[in-house]
Design a protein around this motif. Sequence first.
Motif, PDB file in Angstrom:
ATOM      1  N   UNK A 360      38.517  37.753  29.609  1.00 44.71           N
ATOM      2  CA  UNK A 360      38.495  37.968  31.055  1.00 44.71           C
ATOM      3  C   UNK A 360      39.902  38.226  31.597  1.00 44.71           C
ATOM      4  N   UNK A 361      39.970  39.042  32.636  1.00 40.21           N
ATOM      5  CA  UNK A 361      41.234  39.298  33.293  1.00 40.21           C
ATOM      6  C   UNK A 361      41.008  39.873  34.673  1.00 40.21           C
ATOM      7  N   UNK A 362      42.110  40.216  35.353  1.00 40.43           N
ATOM      8  CA  UNK A 362      42.022  40.725  36.718  1.00 40.43           C
ATOM      9  C   UNK A 362      42.793  42.023  36.843  1.00 40.43           C
ATOM     10  N   UNK A 363      42.189  42.973  37.566  1.00 39.61           N
ATOM     11  CA  UNK A 363      42.823  44.243  37.801  1.00 39.61           C
ATOM     12  C   UNK A 363      43.879  44.168  38.879  1.00 39.61           C
ATOM     13  N   UNK A 364      44.424  45.323  39.210  1.00 39.73           N
ATOM     14  CA  UNK A 364      45.490  45.390  40.202  1.00 39.73           C
ATOM     15  C   UNK A 364      45.048  44.822  41.549  1.00 39.73           C
ATOM     16  N   UNK A 365      43.775  45.009  41.913  1.00 45.08           N
ATOM     17  CA  UNK A 365      43.292  44.531  43.208  1.00 45.08           C
ATOM     18  C   UNK A 365      42.586  43.178  43.095  1.00 45.08           C
ATOM     19  N   UNK A 366      42.765  42.502  41.966  1.00 47.29           N
ATOM     20  CA  UNK A 366      42.214  41.166  41.707  1.00 47.29           C
ATOM     21  C   UNK A 366      40.704  41.186  41.473  1.00 47.29           C
ATOM     22  N   UNK A 367      40.164  42.345  41.135  1.00 48.63           N
ATOM     23  CA  UNK A 367      38.772  42.407  40.704  1.00 48.63           C
ATOM     24  C   UNK A 367      38.678  41.893  39.269  1.00 48.63           C
ATOM     25  N   UNK A 368      37.630  41.132  38.939  1.00 51.79           N
ATOM     26  CA  UNK A 368      37.504  40.565  37.586  1.00 51.79           C
ATOM     27  C   UNK A 368      36.978  41.581  36.583  1.00 51.79           C
ATOM     28  N   UNK A 369      37.580  41.600  35.409  1.00 49.76           N
ATOM     29  CA  UNK A 369      37.167  42.476  34.317  1.00 49.76           C
ATOM     30  C   UNK A 369      36.787  41.636  33.113  1.00 49.76           C
ATOM     31  N   UNK A 370      35.813  42.104  32.367  1.00 48.62           N
ATOM     32  CA  UNK A 370      35.385  41.477  31.119  1.00 48.62           C
ATOM     33  C   UNK A 370      35.803  42.392  29.979  1.00 48.62           C
ATOM     34  N   UNK A 371      36.643  41.874  29.079  1.00 51.34           N
ATOM     35  CA  UNK A 371      37.207  42.720  28.027  1.00 51.34           C
ATOM     36  C   UNK A 371      37.650  41.862  26.852  1.00 51.34           C
ATOM     37  N   UNK A 372      37.865  42.518  25.743  1.00 45.62           N
ATOM     38  CA  UNK A 372      38.326  41.848  24.527  1.00 45.62           C
ATOM     39  C   UNK A 372      39.773  42.247  24.282  1.00 45.62           C
ATOM     40  N   UNK A 373      40.708  41.380  24.674  1.00 42.99           N
ATOM     41  CA  UNK A 373      42.134  41.660  24.501  1.00 42.99           C
ATOM     42  C   UNK A 373      42.883  40.338  24.485  1.00 42.99           C
ATOM     43  N   UNK A 374      44.115  40.377  24.029  1.00 42.13           N
ATOM     44  CA  UNK A 374      44.907  39.159  23.881  1.00 42.13           C
ATOM     45  C   UNK A 374      45.289  38.589  25.243  1.00 42.13           C
ATOM     46  N   UNK A 375      45.198  37.281  25.370  1.00 42.54           N
ATOM     47  CA  UNK A 375      45.595  36.606  26.600  1.00 42.54           C
ATOM     48  C   UNK A 375      47.078  36.854  26.870  1.00 42.54           C
TER      49      UNK A 375
END
Length: 394
Positions: A360-375
Amino acid sequence: MAGFSIRFLGCKVSHTDAQEVREALLADGHHEGGADVAVVNTCCVTHEAVRKSRQAAKQAARTHGRVYVTGCAANLSADAFAGLPQNVTVVARRSEDTPAFVAGDVGALGCIQADARLDRVRAFVKIQDGCSFSCNFCVIPLVRGASRSRAASAVLAEVRRRVAQGHREIVLTGINLGCYRDREAGYKLPQLVREVGALPGLARVRLSSIEVNHVDAELIAALRETPTVSRHLHVPLQSGDDGVLRDMARRYSATTFLRRLEPLADFNLTTDAIVGFPTEDDAAFERTLRVVRDAGVTKVHVFPYSPRPGTVTAERDPVSPAVKKERSARLRAASHEACLARWRGKVGADDVVLVDRPGRGYGDDYSPWLLDAAVGELVRVRGAGVTEEGILAA
């Protein structure tokens, strides 16, 4: 050497205050983990927040040798923590003084550790504390005192330190950020935003919250002209009804709220709203729903009204719990639909996501994204779909 744990309840400022206690204990040679010391940084914005704060302190008293209760609820009333075990110490002090008190009471070791990295991917940097306004429902001026600001040089030095530690995003926090002033150096918030945003190595800077009266042309220009500024702004509304706003002593109208935010229509706008205020009737609540929609707000943090001791409305609470619950559910449902609509607009579009936890992470506008990537990584993604939890990255 003491092993300690830190827990915070409430807002981002509470998190920052707890972090400062953590750093003071680490600097004195203590370590995280173990059951010697627990620090519970509390919240008092509602009855429920105080209840959860007391519950957290009580639980910590069973698992740790010493417990320090700090923060807003500790300053509101020590009686809220009466009857807890003898190993609980209530620290009713200003946020600036609390870290030194707790660290001093625990006791320093001879071996002092180096500066510690923050325990989250994004770094929260407090630039201001307290509030000199007196909204009729709000207890924060009573527990945090009048508005005061850090020197711009100290803020910039801390941001440089956080960037050097590897933090890619900085969130500037405070109780009333728009009141930020370093009069000696001639700084107001817009200039600070510009200079923080221009520091080498920083990928993203964001404001934690800003009152709509402080969203003026100078601040908007700073937000738009600083490339690293995140396209997200949290602006508390509290109510969309002018009569309720007057009774709250909020110093703006619904029309002013909409007009001030109109130049930021492309930003992801989020807000706070209180439901069940003593003078809120059904028509007033409907106006709040309408203003939230017309402003283009997505996420609404909904707070059922809770009378706070020492405030103008402390003795007034005529709206029934059932009505508060029903209005809260409607406003949260409208908020969720607005979030989903914004997320759907990102399908097929690109964004840069800061991964702040596994999956999980957040885009430029703080929208939540679900993805597989390193913290901790900043990852370029493309929207592939939407779930109830966020945007699926391709």
